[in-house]
Design a protein around this motif. Structure first.
Motif, mmCIF file in Angstrom:
data_model
loop_
_atom_site.group_PDB
_atom_site.id
_atom_site.type_symbol
_atom_site.label_atom_id
_atom_site.label_comp_id
_atom_site.label_asym_id
_atom_site.label_seq_id
_atom_site.Cartn_x
_atom_site.Cartn_y
_atom_site.Cartn_z
ATOM 1 N N ALA A 207 -28.474 24.278 -10.199
ATOM 2 C CA ALA A 207 -29.854 24.773 -10.248
ATOM 3 C C ALA A 207 -29.951 26.285 -10.382
ATOM 4 C CB ALA A 207 -30.593 24.320 -8.992
ATOM 5 N N LEU A 208 -28.909 27.012 -10.020
ATOM 6 C CA LEU A 208 -28.982 28.465 -9.864
ATOM 7 C C LEU A 208 -29.523 29.202 -11.096
ATOM 8 C CD1 LEU A 208 -28.482 30.882 -8.013
ATOM 9 C CD2 LEU A 208 -26.106 30.892 -8.798
ATOM 10 N N PRO A 209 -29.071 28.906 -12.323
ATOM 11 C CA PRO A 209 -29.566 29.682 -13.467
ATOM 12 C C PRO A 209 -30.936 29.244 -13.986
ATOM 13 C CG PRO A 209 -27.387 28.730 -13.892
ATOM 14 C CD PRO A 209 -27.981 28.020 -12.726
ATOM 15 N N GLY A 210 -31.493 28.165 -13.425
ATOM 16 C CA GLY A 210 -32.755 27.644 -13.956
ATOM 17 C C GLY A 210 -32.507 26.736 -15.146
ATOM 18 N N GLY A 211 -33.390 26.781 -16.125
ATOM 19 C CA GLY A 211 -33.274 25.911 -17.295
ATOM 20 C C GLY A 211 -33.926 24.564 -17.059
ATOM 21 N N ASP A 212 -33.392 23.529 -17.710
ATOM 22 C CA ASP A 212 -33.938 22.166 -17.570
ATOM 23 C C ASP A 212 -33.290 21.536 -16.337
ATOM 24 O OD1 ASP A 212 -35.234 19.802 -18.000
ATOM 25 O OD2 ASP A 212 -34.135 19.252 -19.813
ATOM 26 N N ILE A 213 -33.734 21.973 -15.160
ATOM 27 C CA ILE A 213 -32.972 21.718 -13.935
ATOM 28 C C ILE A 213 -32.936 20.245 -13.566
ATOM 29 C CG2 ILE A 213 -32.627 22.396 -11.534
ATOM 30 C CD1 ILE A 213 -34.198 24.908 -12.058
ATOM 31 N N ASP A 214 -34.022 19.518 -13.788
ATOM 32 C CA ASP A 214 -33.963 18.101 -13.416
ATOM 33 C C ASP A 214 -32.920 17.363 -14.242
ATOM 34 O OD1 ASP A 214 -35.756 18.314 -15.675
ATOM 35 O OD2 ASP A 214 -36.388 16.252 -15.299
ATOM 36 N N THR A 215 -32.799 17.738 -15.519
ATOM 37 C CA THR A 215 -31.840 17.046 -16.383
ATOM 38 C C THR A 215 -30.409 17.490 -16.116
ATOM 39 O OG1 THR A 215 -33.466 16.608 -18.101
ATOM 40 C CG2 THR A 215 -31.159 16.666 -18.784
ATOM 41 N N THR A 216 -30.169 18.781 -15.962
ATOM 42 C CA THR A 216 -28.791 19.205 -15.659
ATOM 43 C C THR A 216 -28.338 18.622 -14.327
ATOM 44 O OG1 THR A 216 -29.639 21.314 -14.771
ATOM 45 C CG2 THR A 216 -28.843 21.313 -17.052
ATOM 46 N N CYS A 217 -29.236 18.604 -13.344
ATOM 47 C CA CYS A 217 -28.857 18.053 -12.033
ATOM 48 C C CYS A 217 -28.718 16.531 -12.087
ATOM 49 C CB CYS A 217 -29.873 18.463 -10.978
ATOM 50 S SG CYS A 217 -29.744 20.200 -10.453
ATOM 51 N N ALA A 218 -29.525 15.863 -12.909
ATOM 52 C CA ALA A 218 -29.368 14.422 -13.064
ATOM 53 C C ALA A 218 -28.005 14.091 -13.656
ATOM 54 C CB ALA A 218 -30.476 13.859 -13.946
ATOM 55 N N ILE A 219 -27.601 14.834 -14.674
ATOM 56 C CA ILE A 219 -26.297 14.608 -15.293
ATOM 57 C C ILE A 219 -25.176 14.850 -14.285
ATOM 58 C CG2 ILE A 219 -24.681 15.475 -17.033
ATOM 59 C CD1 ILE A 219 -27.149 16.005 -18.828
ATOM 60 N N VAL A 220 -25.269 15.963 -13.578
ATOM 61 C CA VAL A 220 -24.237 16.299 -12.593
ATOM 62 C C VAL A 220 -24.193 15.245 -11.487
ATOM 63 C CG1 VAL A 220 -23.633 17.966 -10.790
ATOM 64 C CG2 VAL A 220 -24.237 18.757 -13.077
ATOM 65 N N GLY A 221 -25.359 14.856 -10.983
ATOM 66 C CA GLY A 221 -25.398 13.840 -9.931
ATOM 67 C C GLY A 221 -24.804 12.526 -10.379
ATOM 68 N N GLY A 222 -25.090 12.128 -11.613
ATOM 69 C CA GLY A 222 -24.552 10.874 -12.123
ATOM 70 C C GLY A 222 -23.044 10.905 -12.286
ATOM 71 N N ILE A 223 -22.518 12.023 -12.766
ATOM 72 C CA ILE A 223 -21.073 12.137 -12.951
ATOM 73 C C ILE A 223 -20.343 12.097 -11.604
ATOM 74 C CG2 ILE A 223 -19.215 13.704 -13.677
ATOM 75 C CD1 ILE A 223 -21.121 14.681 -15.915
ATOM 76 N N ILE A 224 -20.831 12.862 -10.648
ATOM 77 C CA ILE A 224 -20.108 12.991 -9.380
ATOM 78 C C ILE A 224 -20.261 11.767 -8.492
ATOM 79 C CG2 ILE A 224 -19.974 14.310 -7.223
ATOM 80 C CD1 ILE A 224 -20.645 16.806 -8.838
ATOM 81 N N ALA A 225 -21.469 11.226 -8.397
ATOM 82 C CA ALA A 225 -21.721 10.157 -7.418
ATOM 83 C C ALA A 225 -21.029 8.852 -7.770
ATOM 84 C CB ALA A 225 -23.221 9.922 -7.265
ATOM 85 N N GLY A 226 -20.678 8.647 -9.031
ATOM 86 C CA GLY A 226 -19.882 7.474 -9.353
ATOM 87 C C GLY A 226 -18.539 7.504 -8.649
ATOM 88 N N ARG A 227 -18.111 8.684 -8.262
ATOM 89 C CA ARG A 227 -16.835 8.891 -7.580
ATOM 90 C C ARG A 227 -17.023 8.950 -6.054
ATOM 91 N NH1 ARG A 227 -12.838 12.533 -9.870
ATOM 92 N NH2 ARG A 227 -11.410 13.499 -8.390
#
Length: 299
Positions: free
Chosen positions: A252-272
Motif C-alpha cells: 500500500a505504501l506507494p499508493g496506486g491501484d491499492i485494492d488490486t495490488t493488495c488483492a494480488i499480493v494477498g492471493g499469492i501469499i495466503a495460498g501458502r
C-alpha cells in the motif's frame, strides 16, 4: 482433482487484500504514505470490490467444472455483475459484462474493446490467484487455464501475461518456492511481453528495496493496466512470502491501484500461509465471503 483448500485460502487472502486496499482510496498520495507509515487503519467494515466478486466466480466455475469453461465463466461474471454492479467495476468492464449478460458472445465483446485491441487492464490478473493455487501441482496447466480465464474479458496479450504471472506466482507460493526464486520462476513462464520485461527488472532488486522505489521503476497500478500493476504486486509478494500482514502494508505504501495490488499480493501469499498471523481486528473488519466458499462446519 484440484487443490481446493489452497484455492480457498488464496481467495480469502485476496479478499482481505482487496478490502484492506480499498480503505486507502480517495485519499491524496501523501496522506496514504503518512497513514501507512504510522500504521493507521480505517475502522471497519471493509467491503471488498470487483476483484473479489470476480474471483468468487472463478472459484465457482472450478468447483462446477474442474477447469475454466469459458462460456460458463463469462455467464458467471455477468450474473454476479447483474446481481451487484456496485463493486467498483472498471468503466470498460461495465460495458463488457452488460453486453455478455444481454447474450452477446463474450469473444466478440472482448475483442472489440479499445478499438479492437482488447483491454490490457489488470482485471484478469486481480482475480486469478485462486486458480493458480487450485492447479498448483501442474504449472503448465496453471498457465494454460489462466490464459483461458483472462480471454473471457481481456483480449490483449499483456492482460493475458499478467494473469499468467499472478497464477504462476500463486502456484509457486503454494508449492513452497522461496521468495528469492519466485520472480525468476514466474518470468520464465510469462510470454514475451512488457509484463515479462518488468518482472525481470524487479527480479534484480534486493528484497529490502523500498516499495516506493520499485513502484517508481515499474508502476503500482496508477494506469490500471496489467503492465504497471502485476510486476510490482509479484515483487511485493515475493519479498514477503511468509508474512501477509507486512506484505499488505508494504504494497500500500506507494499508493496506486491499492485494492488490486493488495488483492494480488494477498492471493499469492495466503495460498501458502492462509490468514495465519493476520490481526483479529482485520479479519473482523473484512467483509465475509459467501458461506458456499467454505461452509461453517468446514472452517
Amino acid at each position: 482433482m484440484g487443490n481446493r483448500t489452497a484455492a480457498v485460502s488464496a481467495l480469502r487472502g485476496l479478499a482481505l487484500g482487496d478490502a484492506f486496499g480499498e480503505t486507502w482510496f480517495f485519499r491524496p498520495a501523501e496522506q496514504v504514505e503518512t497513514a501507512v507509515g504510522e500504521r493507521r487503519l480505517k475502522e471497519g467494515p471493509w467491503p471488498w470490490t470487483d476483484d473479489t466478486a470476480m474471483a468468487l466466480s472463478v472459484l465457482r466455475i472450478l468447483d462446477e467444472h474442474g477447469r475454466v469453461d469459458q462460456d460458463a465463466l463469462a455467464a458467471a461474471f455477468a450474473e454476479a455483475y447483474a446481481a451487484d454492479p456496485y463493486r467498483c467495476y472498471g468503466a470498460s468492464m461495465h460495458d463488457v459484462l452488460i453486453a455478455i449478460g444481454q447474450g452477446e458472445p463474450w469473444a466478440e465483446v472482448t475483442r472489440r474493446q479499445f478499438d479492437g485491441m482488447g483491454s490490457w487492464g489488470n482485471g484478469a490478473a486481480m482475480r486469478v490467484a485462486p486458480l493458480g493455487a487450485w492447479f498448483a501441482d501442474d504449472l503448465d496447466r496453471v498457465a494454460a487455464e489462466a490464459a483461458r480465464s483472462a480471454a473471457v474479458t481481456h483480449a490483449h496479450p499483456e492482460a493475458t501475461a499478467g494473469a499468467v504471472a499472478v497464477a504462476v506466482a500463486a502456484a509457486l507460493s503454494v508449492r513452497g518456492v522461496p521468495g528469492d526464486e519466485l520472480i525468476g520462476a514466474v518470468a520464465d513462464r510469462v510470454p514475451d511481453t512488457e509484463v515479462g520485461s518488468r518482472l525481470r527488472r524487479t527480479g534484480k532488486l534486493a528484497a529490502g528495496a523500498d516499495p516506493r522505489h520499485v513502484a517508481g521503476m515499474v508502476g503500482c497500478g496508477l494506469q490500471i493496466s496489467a503492465v504497471d500493476t502485476v510486476p510490482y504486486a509479484v515483487w511485493c509478494a515475493a519479498t514477503h512470502l511468509d508474512d501477509l500482514t507486512e506484505a499488505l502494508w508494504a504494497t500500500a505504501l506507494p499508493g496506486g491501484d491499492i485494492d488490486t495490488t493488495c488483492a494480488i499480493v494477498g492471493g499469492i501469499i495466503a495460498g501458502r500461509t492462509g490468514l495465519s498471523g493476520v490481526p483479529a481486528d482485520w479479519l473482523t473488519a473484512c467483509e465475509p465471503l459467501p458461506d458456499w466458499v467454505s461452509p461453517p462446519a468446514a472452517r
